[in-house]
Design an enzyme around this catalytic site. Structure first.
Site, PDB file in Angstrom:
ATOM      1  N   GLU A 250     -39.089  43.375  46.334  1.00 29.64           N
ATOM      2  CA  GLU A 250     -38.512  43.175  47.675  1.00 29.64           C
ATOM      3  C   GLU A 250     -37.828  44.462  48.118  1.00 29.64           C
ATOM      4  O   GLU A 250     -37.095  45.074  47.344  1.00 29.64           O
ATOM      5  CB  GLU A 250     -37.494  42.034  47.648  1.00 29.64           C
ATOM      6  CG  GLU A 250     -36.867  41.807  49.027  1.00 29.64           C
ATOM      7  CD  GLU A 250     -35.957  40.602  49.061  1.00 29.64           C
ATOM      8  OE1 GLU A 250     -36.448  39.480  48.838  1.00 29.64           O
ATOM      9  OE2 GLU A 250     -34.756  40.774  49.299  1.00 29.64           O
TER      10      GLU A 250
ATOM     11  N   ALA B  52     -31.269  39.339  60.761  1.00 26.30           N
ATOM     12  CA  ALA B  52     -31.262  38.272  61.763  1.00 26.30           C
ATOM     13  C   ALA B  52     -30.951  38.803  63.165  1.00 26.30           C
ATOM     14  O   ALA B  52     -29.934  39.453  63.361  1.00 26.30           O
ATOM     15  CB  ALA B  52     -30.230  37.217  61.376  1.00 26.30           C
TER      16      ALA B  52
ATOM     17  N   GLY C  15     -32.580  31.471  57.789  1.00 27.85           N
ATOM     18  CA  GLY C  15     -31.570  32.509  58.042  1.00 27.85           C
ATOM     19  C   GLY C  15     -30.194  31.916  57.844  1.00 27.85           C
ATOM     20  O   GLY C  15     -30.007  30.692  57.903  1.00 27.85           O
TER      21      GLY C  15
HETATM   22  P1  FAD Z   1     -33.769  25.944  54.558  1.00 32.93           P
HETATM   23  O1  FAD Z   1     -34.924  25.746  53.659  1.00 32.93           O
HETATM   24  O2  FAD Z   1     -33.857  25.418  55.949  1.00 32.93           O
HETATM   25  O3  FAD Z   1     -32.474  25.329  53.849  1.00 32.93           O
HETATM   26  C1  FAD Z   1     -31.169  25.558  54.372  1.00 32.93           C
HETATM   27  C2  FAD Z   1     -30.255  24.383  54.036  1.00 32.93           C
HETATM   28  O4  FAD Z   1     -30.632  23.255  54.817  1.00 32.93           O
HETATM   29  C3  FAD Z   1     -30.326  23.933  52.583  1.00 32.93           C
HETATM   30  O5  FAD Z   1     -29.034  23.580  52.174  1.00 32.93           O
HETATM   31  C4  FAD Z   1     -31.244  22.743  52.632  1.00 32.93           C
HETATM   32  O6  FAD Z   1     -31.008  21.825  51.557  1.00 32.93           O
HETATM   33  C5  FAD Z   1     -30.868  22.136  53.975  1.00 32.93           C
HETATM   34  N1  FAD Z   1     -31.934  21.346  54.592  1.00 32.93           N
HETATM   35  C6  FAD Z   1     -33.242  21.676  54.698  1.00 32.93           C
HETATM   36  N2  FAD Z   1     -33.919  20.716  55.346  1.00 32.93           N
HETATM   37  C7  FAD Z   1     -33.010  19.759  55.685  1.00 32.93           C
HETATM   38  C8  FAD Z   1     -33.100  18.504  56.371  1.00 32.93           C
HETATM   39  N3  FAD Z   1     -34.258  18.040  56.841  1.00 32.93           N
HETATM   40  N4  FAD Z   1     -31.947  17.795  56.538  1.00 32.93           N
HETATM   41  C9  FAD Z   1     -30.755  18.252  56.073  1.00 32.93           C
HETATM   42  N5  FAD Z   1     -30.621  19.422  55.407  1.00 32.93           N
HETATM   43  C10 FAD Z   1     -31.744  20.165  55.221  1.00 32.93           C
HETATM   44  N6  FAD Z   1     -32.008  35.866  55.016  1.00 32.93           N
HETATM   45  C11 FAD Z   1     -32.258  36.752  56.018  1.00 32.93           C
HETATM   46  O7  FAD Z   1     -31.513  36.770  57.021  1.00 32.93           O
HETATM   47  N7  FAD Z   1     -33.298  37.642  55.957  1.00 32.93           N
HETATM   48  C12 FAD Z   1     -34.145  37.664  54.903  1.00 32.93           C
HETATM   49  O8  FAD Z   1     -35.080  38.475  54.867  1.00 32.93           O
HETATM   50  C13 FAD Z   1     -33.927  36.745  53.812  1.00 32.93           C
HETATM   51  N8  FAD Z   1     -34.749  36.720  52.745  1.00 32.93           N
HETATM   52  C14 FAD Z   1     -34.545  35.800  51.742  1.00 32.93           C
HETATM   53  C15 FAD Z   1     -35.437  35.752  50.659  1.00 32.93           C
HETATM   54  C16 FAD Z   1     -35.236  34.851  49.613  1.00 32.93           C
HETATM   55  C17 FAD Z   1     -36.207  34.826  48.454  1.00 32.93           C
HETATM   56  C18 FAD Z   1     -34.114  33.965  49.637  1.00 32.93           C
HETATM   57  C19 FAD Z   1     -33.872  33.029  48.497  1.00 32.93           C
HETATM   58  C20 FAD Z   1     -33.238  33.995  50.719  1.00 32.93           C
HETATM   59  C21 FAD Z   1     -33.438  34.901  51.780  1.00 32.93           C
HETATM   60  N9  FAD Z   1     -32.586  34.938  52.895  1.00 32.93           N
HETATM   61  C22 FAD Z   1     -32.816  35.844  53.923  1.00 32.93           C
HETATM   62  C23 FAD Z   1     -31.400  34.064  52.963  1.00 32.93           C
HETATM   63  C24 FAD Z   1     -31.702  32.735  53.702  1.00 32.93           C
HETATM   64  O9  FAD Z   1     -31.956  33.004  55.059  1.00 32.93           O
HETATM   65  C25 FAD Z   1     -30.461  31.837  53.536  1.00 32.93           C
HETATM   66  O10 FAD Z   1     -30.313  31.444  52.206  1.00 32.93           O
HETATM   67  C26 FAD Z   1     -30.382  30.648  54.484  1.00 32.93           C
HETATM   68  O11 FAD Z   1     -29.048  30.148  54.449  1.00 32.93           O
HETATM   69  C27 FAD Z   1     -31.324  29.489  54.152  1.00 32.93           C
HETATM   70  O12 FAD Z   1     -32.610  29.796  54.473  1.00 32.93           O
HETATM   71  P2  FAD Z   1     -33.813  28.831  53.986  1.00 32.93           P
HETATM   72  O13 FAD Z   1     -35.043  29.354  54.605  1.00 32.93           O
HETATM   73  O14 FAD Z   1     -33.788  28.658  52.530  1.00 32.93           O
HETATM   74  O15 FAD Z   1     -33.358  27.469  54.716  1.00 32.93           O
END
Ligand code: FAD
Length: 291
Positions: free
Chosen positions: A17, A51, A109
């Site tokens: 990454e 973001a 995000g």
């Molecule tokens: P989600 O999968 O939507 O999950 C977020 C939260 O919502 C979780 O607590 C989940 O349990 C909950 N949730 C999901 N669906 C539901 C539902 N239907 N009802 C209720 N709750 C729900 N951030 C950046 O800004 N830029 C990046 O390039 C970036 N790269 C990343 C790469 C990796 C490998 C990882 C692990 C994280 C990265 N992040 C990045 C951070 C990420 O954006 C944050 O961790 C963010 O808070 C969650 O994103 P997610 O896509 O996992 O969200």
């Protein structure tokens, strides 16, 4: 090329990454970093997304494009959605397709108090579904061995992850962790929940105590005692801390490879020297496919 296809080669995938350079960085610095990373033959390189803001977009697109066109390595472009409307996401998906970047990591995000969310996409699974229904892009997603910081319990978190996979996510990359047992327990929960897509283990080598403490506060990863002791002992000796951090990461990777992990995603922090030392130490493990 779809990244999920890489996992059918019968050996673990090794990916890196990187993040887009600061605006005042010279292009030569980027070339130097990518020249070094190219020599390590990663299966793909993912590029993080800042973001909001068109400058952040362009920096990520430009770097992903460069990785593809100049280096011939498959890029995985990260895209967040919480601060975008449906139209803004559509525009970015179109840009990806026009640039022939085939793989996107669909992310929600982080919630930012200074940047109010737009309400078209509340969770990454909604972005995954939108991309699947409106493009031919291959979709990856994030997962959290210790649970996402906002989630109240591990069961709900894994059920939400299942929703993301059911929506069309075909490959997952984990948040960093320093205790492999937490990752194995997570894998077990995921498989029990019916999640069968490839899951890469996210490994971050510590090279700087403050940086790791900041990351850990942000993402909620726990620090095993032996890891905390290592950081404490060498915090004022940068070279020793770097060597200890590399050795720790290599140890984690050796154990993961021996357990048959799908792949390892190295958070390089744009430090090709550290990426090189780790990759060279584990190269033969990634080449060796079980009979
Ligand atoms: P989600 O999968 O939507 O999950 C977020 C939260 O919502 C979780 O607590 C989940 O349990 C909950 N949730 C999901 N669906 C539901 C539902 N239907 N009802 C209720 N709750 C729900 N951030 C950046 O800004 N830029 C990046 O390039 C970036 N790269 C990343 C790469 C990796 C490998 C990882 C692990 C994280 C990265 N992040 C990045 C951070 C990420 O954006 C944050 O961790 C963010 O808070 C969650 O994103 P997610 O896509 O996992 O969200």
């Amino acid at each position: 090329m779809r990244i999920s296809g890489l996992f059918q080669q019968g050996r673990p995938v090794l990916s890196f990454e990187v993040f887009p350079p600061k605006r005042d960085s010279s292009i030569d610095t980027i070339y130097r970093m990518l020249d070094e990373l190219e020599g390590l033959h990663p299966d793909f390189i993912s590029v993080t997304y800042g973001a909001g803001g068109s400058q952040a977009d362009h920096a990520t697109f430009d770097l992903a494009n460069l990785i593809k066109t100049r280096y011939g390595i498959e890029p995985l472009m990260h895209l967040t959605c919480i601060n975008y409307s449906r139209e803004e996401v559509a525009e970015r998906v179109r840009m990806l397709e026009e640039s022939h970047i085939d793989n996107v990591m669909a992310l929600r995000g982080d919630l930012n108090p200074d940047l109010p969310p737009k309400h078209d996409f509340r969770y990454a699974s909604e972005l995954v579904r939108y991309i699947r229904e409106n493009s031919g892009l291959a979709i990856s997603g994030a997962c959290y061995p210790e649970g996402h910081v906002e989630c109240e319990d591990l069961v709900s978190d894994i059920l939400h992850l299942r929703q993301k996979v059911d929506a069309g996510c075909e490959h997952l990359v984990s948040q960093l962790f320093f205790d492999n047992n937490l990752f194995y327990a997570f894998l077990e929960r995921a498989r029990i929940a019916g999640i069968h897509v490839p899951i890469e283990a996210g490994i971050m080598p510590v090279t700087n105590k403050k940086q790791i403490e900041r990351m850990v506060t942000l993402c909620g990863a726990s620090l095993p005692t032996k890891f905390a002791k290592m950081m404490q002992r060498y915090e004022h000796f940068p070279e020793a801390l770097r060597d200890a951090g590399i050795a720790y990461a290599v140890n984690q990777i050796v154990d993961l490879a021996a357990q048959g992990v799908d792949g390892v995603h190295l958070y390089t922090m744009n430090n090709p020297l550290v990426a090189r030392r780790i990759s060279e130490s584990v190269q033969s493990l990634f080449a060796a496919a079980p009979a």
